[in-house]
Enzyme design. Structure first.
Site, PDB file in Angstrom:
ATOM      1  N   VAL A   1      -2.696  24.002   4.863  1.00  0.00           N
ATOM      2  CA  VAL A   1      -3.690  24.999   5.255  1.00  0.00           C
ATOM      3  C   VAL A   1      -4.948  24.273   5.691  1.00  0.00           C
ATOM      4  O   VAL A   1      -5.522  23.494   4.936  1.00  0.00           O
ATOM      5  CB  VAL A   1      -4.003  25.975   4.093  1.00  0.00           C
ATOM      6  CG1 VAL A   1      -5.178  26.894   4.459  1.00  0.00           C
ATOM      7  CG2 VAL A   1      -2.779  26.814   3.745  1.00  0.00           C
TER       8      VAL A   1
ATOM      9  N   ALA B   1      -9.185  21.279   3.790  1.00  0.00           N
ATOM     10  CA  ALA B   1      -7.769  21.596   3.967  1.00  0.00           C
ATOM     11  C   ALA B   1      -7.050  21.324   2.653  1.00  0.00           C
ATOM     12  O   ALA B   1      -7.627  20.756   1.714  1.00  0.00           O
ATOM     13  CB  ALA B   1      -7.164  20.732   5.069  1.00  0.00           C
ATOM     14  N   LYS B   2      -5.812  21.720   2.547  1.00  0.00           N
ATOM     15  CA  LYS B   2      -4.988  21.370   1.385  1.00  0.00           C
ATOM     16  C   LYS B   2      -3.540  21.560   1.767  1.00  0.00           C
ATOM     17  O   LYS B   2      -3.228  22.332   2.688  1.00  0.00           O
ATOM     18  CB  LYS B   2      -5.327  22.272   0.196  1.00  0.00           C
ATOM     19  CG  LYS B   2      -4.998  21.657  -1.150  1.00  0.00           C
ATOM     20  CD  LYS B   2      -6.088  20.730  -1.636  1.00  0.00           C
ATOM     21  CE  LYS B   2      -5.729  20.097  -2.962  1.00  0.00           C
ATOM     22  NZ  LYS B   2      -6.892  19.458  -3.585  1.00  0.00           N
ATOM     23  N   GLY B   3      -2.655  20.867   1.046  1.00  0.00           N
ATOM     24  CA  GLY B   3      -1.238  21.017   1.324  1.00  0.00           C
ATOM     25  C   GLY B   3      -0.456  21.031   0.035  1.00  0.00           C
ATOM     26  O   GLY B   3      -0.973  20.672  -1.031  1.00  0.00           O
TER      27      GLY B   3
ATOM     28  N   ASP C   1      -3.072  14.693  -4.914  1.00  0.00           N
ATOM     29  CA  ASP C   1      -3.506  15.757  -5.830  1.00  0.00           C
ATOM     30  C   ASP C   1      -2.478  15.764  -6.962  1.00  0.00           C
ATOM     31  O   ASP C   1      -1.850  14.734  -7.222  1.00  0.00           O
ATOM     32  CB  ASP C   1      -3.598  17.099  -5.072  1.00  0.00           C
ATOM     33  CG  ASP C   1      -4.270  18.180  -5.897  1.00  0.00           C
ATOM     34  OD1 ASP C   1      -5.476  18.070  -6.151  1.00  0.00           O
ATOM     35  OD2 ASP C   1      -3.586  19.144  -6.324  1.00  0.00           O
TER      36      ASP C   1
END
Ligand code: NAD
Length: 420
Positions: free
Chosen positions: A63, A108-110, A149
């Protein structure tokens, strides 16, 4: 929807935080809508050959929330509970974290839905490489930079860096941060989140008139963030760490203990529980121990409306992302507990990630001392800006941090305009 249910969906919490700050800023309703949604959301379903020869299809997300200020930036999480809403929330928090820290990145992050604890190393490698290939159409050093993460680490980053590099035909270190040193990692990245947290707690202590030397500290979570924070606040600030916990439970000793010795004990036994000279407490009890500083460094949603009235600490430093619910925030603010919000308190991690990327782009590497000095400068300035907003608007530190962050992103939109 009831309040407690509302707290369960992290994306709704994230949107609520934006609305709260937006109201204080008298934001234009159209701009508020822009800030409440991600710019781009990629969902990928991809096959991986497992060790027993079977093919399994995994689902992953990336995202890209907002890039008004600069390229997208954010970690990758491997967990069986990953969902699009969780990734959206984490991507939103990255946007505000980078803005409040004064770093020229968007957010952002995934994530990939998987159970890394039940996968072999070679299965994890194949899954990581295929996921990196699937999202390679939208990532890159100038577009979107990945990082570790939950349940991803420097090895995961090395596989992603290699996959992107193989497809390009040359080494692309700047596509990920948190890499091993030998392929372009930065000195000081391992402890950066905890070191930044220590600086933030030090600045907060000055504001409430607390001398950190001899001050008592409780730390929930004894992983990368929690352990390093306990070690640094003990060794460098002279504080007395009296309570610590991991997933199995916690320990307390009024006399205090050396976190490094507890770390060695945990390495041998698998838990902090049973460390000599301490008594056992639960992970709920550790939050309510009589201390000056409480650092939740494990999970989301642990400080709630129910236990907030019983928290005795003067300062709460959020090492973890999202440990305090919005309802608990209100209780703590009324009780004069100074909460240093996650987007500020744990912003040291992304700050040194940014330093790593800068070193990669310039192909010139800094000493540990340079990294620490620059990190301290960034943390002190960010803390000051948030404190001044908290003072000026008479709001809690979280709202102040969101107001600072959102103002910067809105300002970027004012200059750039709404395309076309
Ligand atoms: P980690 O996996 O290294 O450590 C997590 C720790 O929490 C472990 O000690 C684990 O035993 C403990 N834990 C798990 N369940 C628990 C429970 N129910 N009660 C108490 N402890 C429990 O992870 P980390 O990198 O230290 O991250 C911790 C938090 O900090 C996460 O919220 C993460 O998103 C956040 N964070 C990490 C970084 C970073 O640079 N690592 C940066 C910003 C924010």
């Amino acid at each position: 929807m009831s309040k407690s249910k509302e707290s369960l969906n992290p994306f709704e919490v994230a949107q609520k935080q934006i609305e709260r700050a937006g109201t204080k800023l008298n934001l234009d309703p159209g701009m508020l809508e822009v800030l409440k949604y991600a710019r781009r959301e990629l969902t990928v379903h991809f096959p991986v050959k497992m060790d027993d020869g079977r093919v399994r299809v995994f689902t992953g997300y990336r995202v890209q929330y907002n890039d008004a200020i600069g390229p997208f930036k954010g970690g990758i999480r491997y967990h069986w509970k990953v969902s699009l809403d969780e990734v959206r929330a984490l991507a939103s928090w990255m946007t505000w974290k980078c803005a409040v820290m004064g770093i020229p990145y968007g957010g952002a992050k995934g994530g990939v839905i998987c159970n890394p604890k039940e996968m072999s190393r070679s299965e994890l490698e194949r899954m990581t490489r295929r996921y990196a290939s699937e999202i390679s159409i939208i990532i890159g050093p100038e577009k979107d930079i990945l990082a570790p993460d939950v349940y991803t680490d420097s090895q995961t980053m090395a596989w992603i860096m290699d996959t992107i590099s193989m497809n390009k035909g040359f080494a692309v270190p700047g596509v990920v941060t948190g890499k091993p040193l030998v392929i372009g990692g930065s000195l000081g990245r391992d402890e950066a989140t905890s070191r930044g947290l220590m600086y933030a707690v030090r600045e907060a202590a000055k504001k409430v008139g607390l001398d950190l030397k001899g001050a008592t500290v409780a730390v929930q979570g004894f992983g990368n963030v929690g352990y390093n924070f306990a070690r640094l606040i003990h060794d460098e600030a002279g504080a007395k760490v009296v309570a610590a916990s991991d997933s199995k439970g916690g320990i307390v000793s009024e006399k205090g203990f050396d976190p490094k010795e507890v770390f060695v004990f945990k390495e041998k036994t698998g838990t902090v529980m049973g460390f000599p000279g301490t008594r056992k407490v639960t992970n709920e009890e550790i939050l309510e121990v009589e201390v000056d500083v409480l650092a939740p460094c494990a999970l989301e949603g642990v400080i709630t409306e129910a236990n907030a009235p019983r928290i005795k600490a003067k300062i709460v430093g959020e090492g973890a992302n999202g440990p305090t619910t919005p309802e608990a925030d209100d209780v703590l603010f009324k009780r004069d507990v100074l909460v240093i919000p996650d987007i500020l308190a744990n912003g040291g991690g992304v700050t040194v990630s940014y330093f790593e990327w800068v070193q990669n782009l310039s192909e010139f590497f800094w000493t540990k001392q340079e990294v620490d000095q620059k990190l301290e400068h960034q943390m002190v300035n960010a803390f000051k800006a948030v404190w001044e907003m908290h003072d000026a608007k008479k709001v809690d530190m979280r709202q102040a941090a969101y107001i600072v962050a959102i103002s910067k992103v809105v300002d970027a939109y004012k200059w750039r305009g709404i395309y076309p």
